[in-house]
Design an enzyme around this catalytic site. Structure first.
Site, PDB file in Angstrom:
ATOM      1  N   LYS A 123      -8.417  25.285  -2.124  1.00 57.56           N
ATOM      2  CA  LYS A 123      -9.348  25.703  -3.166  1.00 57.56           C
ATOM      3  C   LYS A 123     -10.737  25.145  -2.874  1.00 57.56           C
ATOM      4  O   LYS A 123     -11.732  25.843  -2.907  1.00 57.56           O
ATOM      5  CB  LYS A 123      -8.814  25.206  -4.512  1.00 57.56           C
ATOM      6  N   GLU A 125      -6.514  16.231   4.267  1.00 52.67           N
ATOM      7  CA  GLU A 125      -5.335  16.595   5.054  1.00 52.67           C
ATOM      8  C   GLU A 125      -5.493  17.999   5.637  1.00 52.67           C
ATOM      9  O   GLU A 125      -5.266  18.244   6.828  1.00 52.67           O
ATOM     10  CB  GLU A 125      -4.070  16.567   4.175  1.00 52.67           C
ATOM     11  N   GLY A 136      -4.697  24.158  -8.725  1.00 55.33           N
ATOM     12  CA  GLY A 136      -3.972  24.110  -7.446  1.00 55.33           C
ATOM     13  C   GLY A 136      -2.490  24.387  -7.605  1.00 55.33           C
ATOM     14  O   GLY A 136      -1.907  25.200  -6.879  1.00 55.33           O
ATOM     15  N   ARG A 137      -1.849  23.728  -8.570  1.00 50.49           N
ATOM     16  CA  ARG A 137      -0.402  23.874  -8.709  1.00 50.49           C
ATOM     17  C   ARG A 137      -0.001  25.194  -9.369  1.00 50.49           C
ATOM     18  O   ARG A 137       1.183  25.456  -9.568  1.00 50.49           O
ATOM     19  CB  ARG A 137       0.181  22.672  -9.453  1.00 50.49           C
ATOM     20  N   GLU A 160       2.173  16.307 -11.902  1.00 56.45           N
ATOM     21  CA  GLU A 160       0.709  16.300 -11.831  1.00 56.45           C
ATOM     22  C   GLU A 160       0.128  16.786 -13.167  1.00 56.45           C
ATOM     23  O   GLU A 160      -0.954  16.376 -13.576  1.00 56.45           O
ATOM     24  CB  GLU A 160       0.217  17.185 -10.668  1.00 56.45           C
ATOM     25  N   HIS A 214      26.901  15.574  -3.135  1.00 54.62           N
ATOM     26  CA  HIS A 214      27.365  14.560  -2.174  1.00 54.62           C
ATOM     27  C   HIS A 214      26.315  13.480  -1.954  1.00 54.62           C
ATOM     28  O   HIS A 214      26.438  12.695  -1.014  1.00 54.62           O
ATOM     29  CB  HIS A 214      27.741  15.231  -0.853  1.00 54.62           C
ATOM     30  N   LYS A 220      -7.629   8.823  -2.980  1.00 48.80           N
ATOM     31  CA  LYS A 220      -8.345   9.625  -1.971  1.00 48.80           C
ATOM     32  C   LYS A 220      -9.650   8.923  -1.591  1.00 48.80           C
ATOM     33  O   LYS A 220      -9.983   8.828  -0.423  1.00 48.80           O
ATOM     34  CB  LYS A 220      -8.719  11.001  -2.553  1.00 48.80           C
TER      35      LYS A 220
HETATM   36  O1  F6P Z   1      -3.625  16.352  -4.946  1.00 44.40           O
HETATM   37  C1  F6P Z   1      -4.580  16.896  -5.761  1.00 44.40           C
HETATM   38  C2  F6P Z   1      -4.864  18.336  -5.501  1.00 44.40           C
HETATM   39  O2  F6P Z   1      -6.103  18.609  -6.078  1.00 44.40           O
HETATM   40  C3  F6P Z   1      -3.801  19.293  -6.026  1.00 44.40           C
HETATM   41  O3  F6P Z   1      -3.927  19.551  -7.372  1.00 44.40           O
HETATM   42  C4  F6P Z   1      -4.044  20.478  -5.172  1.00 44.40           C
HETATM   43  O4  F6P Z   1      -2.961  21.355  -5.240  1.00 44.40           O
HETATM   44  C5  F6P Z   1      -4.230  19.827  -3.820  1.00 44.40           C
HETATM   45  O5  F6P Z   1      -4.946  18.640  -4.106  1.00 44.40           O
HETATM   46  C6  F6P Z   1      -4.921  20.652  -2.776  1.00 44.40           C
HETATM   47  O6  F6P Z   1      -6.246  20.951  -3.110  1.00 44.40           O
HETATM   48  P1  F6P Z   1      -7.065  22.047  -2.320  1.00 44.40           P
HETATM   49  O7  F6P Z   1      -6.421  23.383  -2.551  1.00 44.40           O
HETATM   50  O8  F6P Z   1      -8.467  22.000  -2.882  1.00 44.40           O
HETATM   51  O9  F6P Z   1      -7.076  21.703  -0.860  1.00 44.40           O
END
Ligand code: F6P
Length: 514
Positions: free
Chosen positions: A217, A223, A277-278, A363, A394, A505
């Site tokens: 987003k 990452e 995001g979620r 979250e 199991h 972060k």
């Molecule tokens: O971990 C926090 C968060 O903002 C999540 O809510 C989101 O899904 C994820 O990081 C990834 O964010 P982005 O889509 O901006 O890379």
């Protein structure tokens, strides 16, 4: 449209001050705390009929819970007193209910039809269908071979690069819908920052047939940008700089960053700040999934989500599946003191569904401050965990059956196998039903040695459906999204921000620069 909802209604009162909460506390103490599930069933043989509910293709059996008709009445009173119906309307109207980020919450608009008139006046909403059409022609172009890699080869290996909501949704759904994968198309994913996933993938993939879908987003997430940068370097090393334009597409709201990366404009798929995001699988974040299963299947997932939305919006509280699941969660969390809930799907294709729900629920509901900035006065989000079917049996069922903690369970149970042997699915069904019975009933033999005794009296829901189709998957996801929303409204928290992930972060970035 002017928004006054959040100031007028949300968090108006502490849930513990509501009359229904007080009545529930008395009801728990005087009538329910010491009443066993076995007793409830022996008094009322009709429990399975009375405490069962159909919505779309789902049937929720909630008879094996510590509840009576009185409990249900009080719980729905709690929802009404917490203004849940008005909150539902506020979300669908596009009110800025995500107050700390001053945003609307409109993942429901991503799966609506224009005729549903979901917040059409909110900026971005009328573009939803344009983006879907753009996704469709891109997906079809890749499948037909009209869109090819830089050397003219067909693109068959789709690698989703993202994390959190930009990873869990596509990964979970691509696994759930494995029988729907188009011939020759394959799904892969890269999320973690340590780089091992990409290192392994680049051993097996051919850069000429690989398409990376960078999902972010913000397009700034450490990452994702680290992995995307590494993937870009791999493409440049093995092909050339120009190949980046053929082998990378992106789903993002950040055009400047996409410019910098070199994503061409017709390979960009946008979404809007009102998609959390979620909750983003329904948006262009679903592109990698759509590339593998096809746009007709992707649209069927949206249709399933919409069916649950209509049910959620139109059903009375006591016949509303997401509302009932939320209220049962609150009942165990706030009155029985349960700290966690297990999600146990009996279809291995849903093996990442518990992880998906972990982000969705934890979250969203892991908050200790209310919408009005004041501390909460009751527990909020439970710890969500789980695993698919007999693998879970199991592993950790020992604790579910004989441990000291109360862990309410949601079983997810398809009647038909999704593309494997029905005889084996019948084994899974027998196991699931046996587990629900064992949890509830326990052992009855009076002569058992203590270590063999199952005390039982452990509650569970079972969500039945015929088969794990794209439509059913959409219904399941939307069911839990709305469950989380209702819980948040009752507690008075904002379910749509995630400030709790920010500090770590920032500290990580600071450590890198010292
Ligand atoms: O971990 C926090 C968060 O903002 C999540 O809510 C989101 O899904 C994820 O990081 C990834 O964010 P982005 O889509 O901006 O890379």
């Amino acid at each position: 449209m002017a928004n006054t909802y959040t100031d007028r209604k949300l968090s108006a009162r502490y849930p513990t001050d509501l009359p229904a909460w007080k009545k529930l506390a008395g009801h728990f103490r005087e009538q329910m705390r010491n009443r066993t599930l076995r007793e409830l069933f022996s008094r009322d043989k009709k429990r399975p009929e009375k405490f069962g509910l159909e919505a779309g293709d789902l049937f929720l059996d909630y008879s094996k819970n510590h509840l009576t008709a009185t409990t249900r009445k009080l719980l729905t009173q709690l929802a009404r007193q917490a203004d849940v119906p008005a909150a539902i309307e506020a979300m669908f109207a596009g009110d800025r209910i995500n107050k700390t980020e001053d945003r609307a919450v409109l993942h429901v608009a991503l799966r609506a039809k224009i005729a549903d008139t979901v917040a059409l006046e909110t900026a971005g909403v009328p573009e939803v269908w344009e983006v879907l059409t753009k996704m469709e022609s891109f997906v079809e172009g890749v499948h037909s071979g009209a869109i090819k890699g830089s050397t003219g080869k067909r693109l068959t290996d789709i690698v989703n690069i993202g994390i959190g909501g930009s990873d869990l949704g596509p990964v979970m759904a691509s696994r759930a819908l494995r029988p729907y994968w188009k011939d020759a198309m394959r799904f892969h994913s890269v999320s973690n920052v340590d780089g091992t996933q990409l290192a392994d993938l680049t051993q097996e993939l051919d850069p000429e047939t690989t398409l990376f879908v960078v999902c972010s987003k913000t397009f700034t997430t450490l990452e994702t940008m680290t992995n995307a940068g590494r993937a870009r370097a791999w493409v440049v090393e093995n092909l050339d700089e120009l190949a980046v334009q053929y082998h990378f597409v992106a789903a993002s709201t950040n055009h400047e960053a996409m410019d910098e990366f070199g994503i061409r404009s017709d390979f960009r798929f946008g979404f809007w700040d009102w998609v959390g995001g979620r909750y983003s699988l329904w948006s262009a974040v679903g592109l990698s999934l759509a590339l593998v299963v096809g746009m007709d299947v992707f649209r069927a997932i949206l249709a399933g989500g919409r069916r649950m939305d209509l049910h959620f919006r139109q059903s009375p509280l006591d016949e509303n599946m997401p509302v009932l699941l939320a209220l049962l969660g609150t009942w165990y969390n706030n009155f029985f003191g349960a700290q966690s809930q297990a999600i146990l799907p009996y279809d291995n294709r849903l093996d990442r569904f518990p992880a998906y729900l972990q982000q969705l629920q934890m979250e969203s509901s892991g908050k200790s401050v209310r919408m009005d900035g004041k501390p909460v006065r009751c527990d909020t989000g439970m710890i969500i965990w789980g695993e698919a079917g007999n693998n879970a049996q199991h592993s950790f069922y020992q604790l579910l059956h004989q441990g000291t903690r109360l862990v309410p369970v949601d079983f997810l149970l398809p009647a038909r196998s999704s593309g494997a042997s029905q005889a084996q699915q019948d084994l899974a069904i027998a196991n699931c039903l046996a587990q629900a019975e064992a949890l509830m009933d326990g052992t009855k033999d009076a002569d058992l040695e203590p270590h063999r005794v199952h005390a039982g009296n452990r509650p569970s829901n079972t969500i039945h459906f015929d088969e794990l189709t794209p439509d059913v998957l959409g219904q399941l996801i939307a069911l839990y999204e709305h469950k989380v929303f209702v819980e948040g409204i009752v507690w008075g928290i904002n379910s749509f921000d995630q400030w709790g992930v920010e500090l770590g972060k920032r500290l990580a970035v600071a450590k890198l620069s010292t």
